[in-house]
Design a protein around this motif. Structure first.
Motif, short mmCIF file in Angstrom:
data_model
loop_
_atom_site.label_atom_id
_atom_site.label_comp_id
_atom_site.label_asym_id
_atom_site.label_seq_id
_atom_site.Cartn_x
_atom_site.Cartn_y
_atom_site.Cartn_z
N UNK A 187 8.41 -1.16 -22.21
CA UNK A 187 9.03 -1.13 -20.88
C UNK A 187 9.16 0.33 -20.43
N UNK A 188 9.64 1.18 -21.32
CA UNK A 188 9.80 2.60 -20.97
C UNK A 188 8.48 3.21 -20.51
N UNK A 189 7.39 2.79 -21.18
CA UNK A 189 6.08 3.37 -20.87
C UNK A 189 5.33 2.59 -19.80
N UNK A 190 5.99 1.56 -19.26
CA UNK A 190 5.38 0.74 -18.21
C UNK A 190 4.11 0.04 -18.69
N UNK A 191 4.13 -0.36 -19.94
CA UNK A 191 2.95 -1.02 -20.51
C UNK A 191 3.11 -2.54 -20.53
N UNK A 194 -6.85 9.97 -18.98
CA UNK A 194 -6.84 9.08 -17.82
C UNK A 194 -7.72 7.85 -18.06
N UNK A 195 -7.17 6.64 -17.90
CA UNK A 195 -7.98 5.43 -18.17
C UNK A 195 -9.21 5.34 -17.27
N UNK A 196 -9.08 5.85 -16.04
CA UNK A 196 -10.25 5.83 -15.15
C UNK A 196 -11.32 6.77 -15.72
N UNK A 237 -8.38 -0.78 -8.57
CA UNK A 237 -7.14 -1.52 -8.37
C UNK A 237 -6.66 -2.13 -9.69
N UNK A 238 -7.59 -2.75 -10.42
CA UNK A 238 -7.19 -3.40 -11.68
C UNK A 238 -6.71 -2.36 -12.70
N UNK A 239 -7.43 -1.25 -12.81
CA UNK A 239 -7.02 -0.21 -13.78
C UNK A 239 -5.66 0.36 -13.37
N UNK A 287 -2.81 -1.97 -14.20
CA UNK A 287 -2.50 -2.05 -15.63
C UNK A 287 -1.84 -0.79 -16.17
N UNK A 288 -2.20 0.35 -15.61
CA UNK A 288 -1.73 1.62 -16.20
C UNK A 288 -1.13 2.55 -15.15
N UNK A 289 -0.35 1.99 -14.21
CA UNK A 289 0.03 2.84 -13.08
C UNK A 289 0.92 4.02 -13.48
N UNK A 290 1.87 3.79 -14.38
CA UNK A 290 2.75 4.90 -14.77
C UNK A 290 1.94 5.99 -15.49
N UNK A 291 0.97 5.55 -16.27
CA UNK A 291 0.21 6.50 -17.07
C UNK A 291 -0.81 7.27 -16.24
#
Lengths: 286, 272
Positions: free
Chosen positions: A50-54, B94-96, B241-243, B246-250
């Motif tokens: 949750x912290x890492x938004x995963x 970066x996942x992209x 959009x999909x990536x 799934x990984x917006x914070x990262x």
């Protein structure tokens, strides 16, 4: 300003509540070293995700930090088995493998002899050391460790913990573990989860005060009868019984009895497992 | 720089450490070309051209389709399934960037196929070569077609998380495309309805129309170009959009940063 703050967070997977922090708020500040404890299925890893938004969650999570400042090491660190160690290092560290600074750091983490091996051929301890090296390379301000010593042999576990002690100065650390003794000397705060619920969160000293745990004696089961006068209960731990002393006065009184009878005992000043047991008992969640 | 490093690592893994990927990416189109042209005979098809001058495009398709729709999505899905993808992202990669690098590596593989197929076609079956500027135009069309296929492959890996599912769907699409674009049977013998539908699939043009550039009949294929550009834009947007989802914070680099420098540093023991 908190680094992380969570309010009313809930995680549901297929209608099953995995983590329920409803009406609870958790604030994680700079410099905190937080031990996250709880049994299997308590929601510890979910909390980290949750912290890492995963993971999908309900509620509010505020993160005042960019992901680049966080170093994360999980229990299972998947790497493509076909990649070689030197390739992985040069890619993640974005540096030539011959770089002097990089070589020195690799020596510190004792991974310099693994460079030409494929990741699939590394042992559990080697893989954890390699991951720890990669996590620490960019010197992140916040470190998150999720059961990183689970499955390691005693010696490797000890060496990983020694690394941790060396590197966590001035860092904010969140450490999920099953081994309470690992965080006894490291953590300043505890977050206790049980079956997805938050039992308590706070500074260690205040938690010990709140739950009235001054110290503990661990005695053989047969010797417990000696203390029956002074306490109504202890809890069984393996083939022994642990008695919790609520104050110095109580400790002194029992110590006198124990010493008189000449039986063997273990003494612990602030025992995390006893704290955990007491919280579980008081919250009535056994 | 790190993505260039990763691209080289990917190429090494595909070419030297994964024999099955190497076989399907490099040797399979070559074998098919040798078997089909060898068994049929390199007959003359008019205006000085031979069977190889048309079959070479089928061979290119036979290499590009498995590479893009099977090898690439499996390579992404495997890393997702074993947690490597997430692990890289947790290292701040970066996942992209990871997906793009894998696409570039597979793009190079199709170009290696291209060079090998053309070279052996020329050496063994006397494939006719074309003037340089036509060759560049051909490369542009070929590249666009490969990009569309690779984006479809990425979409498969983005939509499905299990390797087996990605593999099955990728292979189904591969055989479907090979069957409906002339990779297995002669395209001209397919029913009109199917041909009308396949006119909206860019790979059909590689197998059946790209020869017009090779035979110097035209320098561009406008229908193909517009179709490919629409596909590339749409598929890129969907994939991003999909990536991102799934990984917006990262992915977001610039978050409100905690002012670590303002907090006085203190030794660990003092914190308790």
């Amino acid at each position: 300003m908190d680094i992380f703050s969570l309010e009313n967070v809930r995680v549901r997977i297929k209608d099953k509540m995995i983590l329920d922090l409803k009406n609870r708020s958790i604030h994680i500040s700079k410099g905190d070293v937080i031990g996250i404890i709880g049994e299997n299925g308590a929601g510890k890893t979910t909390f980290i995700r949750v912290l890492l938004d995963l993971i999908k969650f309900e509620g509010k999570v505020e993160r005042n930090i960019s992901f680049q400042s966080i170093g994360v090491q999980m229990q299972k660190n998947g790497f493509s088995g076909l990649i070689k160690v030197y390739e992985l290092i040069s890619f993640i560290c974005n540096s030539s493998i011959k770089d002097k600074q990089l070589t020195e750091k690799m020596r510190d983490f004792q991974i310099d002899h693994l460079l030409n091996k494929r990741v699939e051929s590394l042992s559990g301890g080697e893989l954890q050391r390699l991951t720890l090296f990669l996590v620490m390379y960019h010197d992140p301000d916040v470190l998150i460790f999720d059961e990183i010593t689970t499955g390691l042999d005693y010696q490797t576990r000890k060496s990983v913990l020694n690394y941790l002690k060396k590197i966590i100065n001035n860092k904010t650390v969140l450490m999920v573990t099953h081994y309470y003794e690992e965080i006894e000397k490291l953590a300043n705060k505890l977050l206790i989860l049980h079956q997805g619920r938050l039992l308590d969160y706070g500074f260690i000293d205040s938690l010990f005060e709140k739950y009235e745990i001054f110290s503990t004696f661990t005695l053989k089961k047969d010797d417990f009868s000696l203390l029956e006068e002074t306490t109504d209960k202890g809890y069984a731990f393996e083939d022994k019984v642990v008695v919790i002393n609520r104050s110095k006065k109580e400790e002194d009184k029992r110590l006198q009895i124990i010493q008189k009878s000449n039986c063997t005992y273990d003494y612990k000043k602030k025992d995390f497992y006893s704290l955990y047991k007491k919280i579980i008992e008081q919250k009535g969640v056994i | 720089m790190k993505y260039i490093r990763y691209c080289f690592i990917e190429l090494k893994i595909i070419l030297f450490r994964t024999p099955i990927a190497m076989f399907f990416s490099i040797l399979f189109p070559l074998f098919m070309m040798a078997i089909i042209v060898g068994s049929t005979g390199n007959i003359e098809i008019g205006e000085g051209y031979h069977f190889i001058d048309k079959y070479v495009f089928i061979a290119l398709g036979l290499g590009a389709i498995p590479t893009s729709l099977v090898s690439l999505p499996i390579s992404i899905a495997v890393e997702k399934e074993i947690g490597a993808f997430e692990r890289y992202v947790l290292f701040g990669i970066n996942p992209i960037g990871i997906v793009l690098t894998k696409m570039v590596a597979h793009f190079f593989i199709t170009f290696i196929q291209f060079i090998i197929v053309i070279f052996f076609g020329w050496i063994i079956f006397d494939l006719q070569l074309l003037p340089f500027h036509y060759f560049l135009l051909f490369l542009m069309h070929f590249s666009l077609c490969i990009i569309v296929l690779l984006l479809i492959g990425v979409l498969l890996a983005n939509l499905f998380h299990r390797v087996q599912v990605v593999q099955i769907i990728g292979m189904f699409l591969m055989f479907l495309l090979l069957a409906l674009t002339g990779g297995i049977t002669d395209y001209s013998t397919l029913p009109e309805t199917i041909k009308n539908v396949m006119a909206y699939v860019p790979i059909t043009y590689l197998m059946n129309d790209f020869y017009k550039i090779w035979f110097l009949e035209t320098s561009i294929l406008p229908n193909f170009l517009s179709l490919a550009i629409i596909y590339i834009i749409l598929l890129t947007l969907i994939n991003l959009f999909v990536i991102y989802k799934n990984y917006k914070f990262l992915i977001i680099n610039k978050q409100k940063e905690f002012p670590f420098h303002l907090v006085p540093k203190h030794e660990f023991e003092q914190r308790r």
